[in-house]
Write a protein that holds these residues in place. Structure first.
Motif, PDB file in Angstrom:
ATOM      1  N   CYS A   9      76.808   4.631 101.519  1.00 24.66           N
ATOM      2  CA  CYS A   9      75.449   3.619 102.206  1.00 24.66           C
ATOM      3  C   CYS A   9      74.553   4.796 102.454  1.00 24.66           C
ATOM      4  N   LEU A  10      74.559   5.510 101.257  1.00 20.99           N
ATOM      5  CA  LEU A  10      73.742   6.632 100.534  1.00 20.99           C
ATOM      6  C   LEU A  10      72.086   5.825 100.526  1.00 20.99           C
ATOM      7  N   HIS A  11      71.534   6.349 100.790  1.00 26.08           N
ATOM      8  CA  HIS A  11      69.939   6.445 101.185  1.00 26.08           C
ATOM      9  C   HIS A  11      69.334   7.015  99.651  1.00 26.08           C
ATOM     10  N   ASP A  12      69.190   8.094  99.811  1.00 24.56           N
ATOM     11  CA  ASP A  12      69.336   8.763  98.104  1.00 24.56           C
ATOM     12  C   ASP A  12      69.789   9.514  97.677  1.00 24.56           C
ATOM     13  N   TRP A  13      69.631  10.799  96.195  1.00 20.57           N
ATOM     14  CA  TRP A  13      70.788  10.775  95.828  1.00 20.57           C
ATOM     15  C   TRP A  13      69.461  12.152  95.107  1.00 20.57           C
ATOM     16  N   ALA A  14      69.589  13.246  95.159  1.00 17.64           N
ATOM     17  CA  ALA A  14      68.813  14.084  94.061  1.00 17.64           C
ATOM     18  C   ALA A  14      69.642  15.639  93.003  1.00 17.64           C
ATOM     19  N   VAL A  15      68.931  15.303  92.402  1.00 19.41           N
ATOM     20  CA  VAL A  15      69.728  16.295  91.706  1.00 19.41           C
ATOM     21  C   VAL A  15      69.076  17.905  91.696  1.00 19.41           C
ATOM     22  N   CYS A  16      69.569  18.994  92.143  1.00 17.56           N
ATOM     23  CA  CYS A  16      67.877  19.751  91.577  1.00 17.56           C
ATOM     24  C   CYS A  16      68.388  20.932  90.471  1.00 17.56           C
ATOM     25  N   PHE A  17      67.160  21.212  90.185  1.00 17.98           N
ATOM     26  CA  PHE A  17      67.514  22.132  88.888  1.00 17.98           C
ATOM     27  C   PHE A  17      66.554  24.188  89.595  1.00 17.98           C
ATOM     28  N   THR A  18      65.744  23.873  90.282  1.00 18.63           N
ATOM     29  CA  THR A  18      64.794  24.960  91.541  1.00 18.63           C
ATOM     30  C   THR A  18      65.160  25.018  92.421  1.00 18.63           C
ATOM     31  N   VAL A  19      65.319  26.284  92.909  1.00 17.62           N
ATOM     32  CA  VAL A  19      65.177  26.296  95.058  1.00 17.62           C
ATOM     33  C   VAL A  19      63.441  25.482  95.051  1.00 17.62           C
ATOM     34  N   GLU A  20      62.536  25.477  93.739  1.00 16.94           N
ATOM     35  CA  GLU A  20      61.242  24.138  94.319  1.00 16.94           C
ATOM     36  C   GLU A  20      61.831  23.327  95.345  1.00 16.94           C
ATOM     37  N   GLU A  21      62.456  23.026  93.686  1.00 13.64           N
ATOM     38  CA  GLU A  21      62.530  21.168  93.975  1.00 13.64           C
ATOM     39  C   GLU A  21      63.613  21.536  95.152  1.00 13.64           C
ATOM     40  N   LEU A  22      64.081  22.039  95.195  1.00 20.12           N
ATOM     41  CA  LEU A  22      65.584  21.392  96.766  1.00 20.12           C
ATOM     42  C   LEU A  22      64.417  22.050  98.008  1.00 20.12           C
ATOM     43  N   ARG A  23      64.112  22.936  98.396  1.00 20.48           N
ATOM     44  CA  ARG A  23      63.088  22.695  99.275  1.00 20.48           C
ATOM     45  C   ARG A  23      62.134  21.194  99.527  1.00 20.48           C
ATOM     46  N   ALA A  24      61.675  21.046  98.275  1.00 18.97           N
ATOM     47  CA  ALA A  24      60.869  19.840  98.154  1.00 18.97           C
ATOM     48  C   ALA A  24      61.218  18.610  98.583  1.00 18.97           C
ATOM     49  N   VAL A  25      62.884  18.498  98.394  1.00 16.17           N
ATOM     50  CA  VAL A  25      64.012  16.992  98.610  1.00 16.17           C
ATOM     51  C   VAL A  25      64.359  17.437 100.260  1.00 16.17           C
ATOM     52  N   VAL A  26      64.341  18.802 100.763  1.00 20.44           N
ATOM     53  CA  VAL A  26      64.752  18.640 102.025  1.00 20.44           C
ATOM     54  C   VAL A  26      64.022  18.369 103.176  1.00 20.44           C
ATOM     55  N   ARG A  27      63.029  18.620 102.163  1.00 20.38           N
ATOM     56  CA  ARG A  27      61.014  18.743 102.882  1.00 20.38           C
ATOM     57  C   ARG A  27      61.121  17.376 103.108  1.00 20.38           C
ATOM     58  N   GLU A  28      61.268  15.921 102.193  1.00 18.69           N
ATOM     59  CA  GLU A  28      61.160  14.855 101.904  1.00 18.69           C
ATOM     60  C   GLU A  28      62.322  13.762 102.593  1.00 18.69           C
ATOM     61  N   ALA A  29      63.608  14.593 102.968  1.00 17.35           N
ATOM     62  CA  ALA A  29      64.615  13.580 102.865  1.00 17.35           C
ATOM     63  C   ALA A  29      64.311  12.632 104.412  1.00 17.35           C
ATOM     64  N   GLU A  30      64.895  10.956 104.257  1.00 20.49           N
ATOM     65  CA  GLU A  30      64.545  10.455 104.988  1.00 20.49           C
ATOM     66  C   GLU A  30      66.192  10.734 106.410  1.00 20.49           C
ATOM     67  N   GLY A  31      66.653  11.190 107.240  1.00 22.17           N
ATOM     68  CA  GLY A  31      68.188  11.063 108.304  1.00 22.17           C
ATOM     69  C   GLY A  31      68.479  12.265 107.270  1.00 22.17           C
ATOM     70  N   ASN A  32      69.923  12.437 107.263  1.00 26.22           N
ATOM     71  CA  ASN A  32      71.047  13.386 107.405  1.00 26.22           C
ATOM     72  C   ASN A  32      71.151  14.542 105.600  1.00 26.22           C
ATOM     73  N   VAL A  33      71.086  14.894 105.522  1.00 24.51           N
ATOM     74  CA  VAL A  33      70.868  15.832 104.449  1.00 24.51           C
ATOM     75  C   VAL A  33      72.015  15.973 103.989  1.00 24.51           C
ATOM     76  N   ARG A  34      73.175  16.245 102.997  1.00 26.00           N
ATOM     77  CA  ARG A  34      74.320  16.854 102.825  1.00 26.00           C
ATOM     78  C   ARG A  34      74.303  16.379 100.688  1.00 26.00           C
ATOM     79  N   VAL A  35      74.817  17.780 100.875  1.00 22.78           N
ATOM     80  CA  VAL A  35      75.017  18.952  99.799  1.00 22.78           C
ATOM     81  C   VAL A  35      76.170  18.596  99.418  1.00 22.78           C
ATOM     82  N   ILE A  36      76.692  18.605  97.505  1.00 27.29           N
ATOM     83  CA  ILE A  36      77.316  19.318  96.926  1.00 27.29           C
ATOM     84  C   ILE A  36      77.750  19.685  95.530  1.00 27.29           C
ATOM     85  N   GLY A  37      78.948  20.774  95.508  1.00 37.01           N
ATOM     86  CA  GLY A  37      78.302  21.180  94.529  1.00 37.01           C
ATOM     87  C   GLY A  37      78.866  20.551  92.865  1.00 37.01           C
TER      88      GLY A  37
END
Length: 90
Positions: A9-37
């Motif tokens: 029931c995925l709410h959002d999906w993000a592919v990050c290329f930089t640490v800055e992008e990753l920080r922004a996604v985590v900061r703006e995420a609604e609900g739980n955040v999970r990470v896959i490699g």
């Protein structure tokens, strides 16, 4: 959405290329955040109703201590890539 064989029931999906992008996604995420490699092992641990972050494009070496042999890498690095550098054991 289906991740491998798991329904999600995925709410959002993000592919990050930089640490800055990753920080922004985590900061703006609604609900739980999970990470896959590298997206090759979908288990119930990856299932979320929040944001799933794909780290596959973040595959760099952050630090390598030649004295201790300790290496710090980004979340998307593979053993195959590391071995291709000539530093990883086969």
């Amino acid at each position: 959405m289906c991740l491998g064989q798991l329904p999600s029931c995925l709410h959002d999906w993000a592919v990050c290329f930089t640490v800055e992008e990753l920080r922004a996604v985590v900061r703006e995420a609604e609900g739980n955040v999970r990470v896959i490699g590298r997206s090759h092992s979908f288990t119930p641990m990856c299932d979320t109703d929040g944001t799933l972050i794909n780290m596959a494009k973040m595959s760099g070496v952050i630090d390598l201590d030649e004295t201790t042999g300790r290496v710090t890498v980004e979340g998307g690095i593979t053993c195959e890539f590391w071995r291709s550098t000539g530093r990883g054991e086969t």
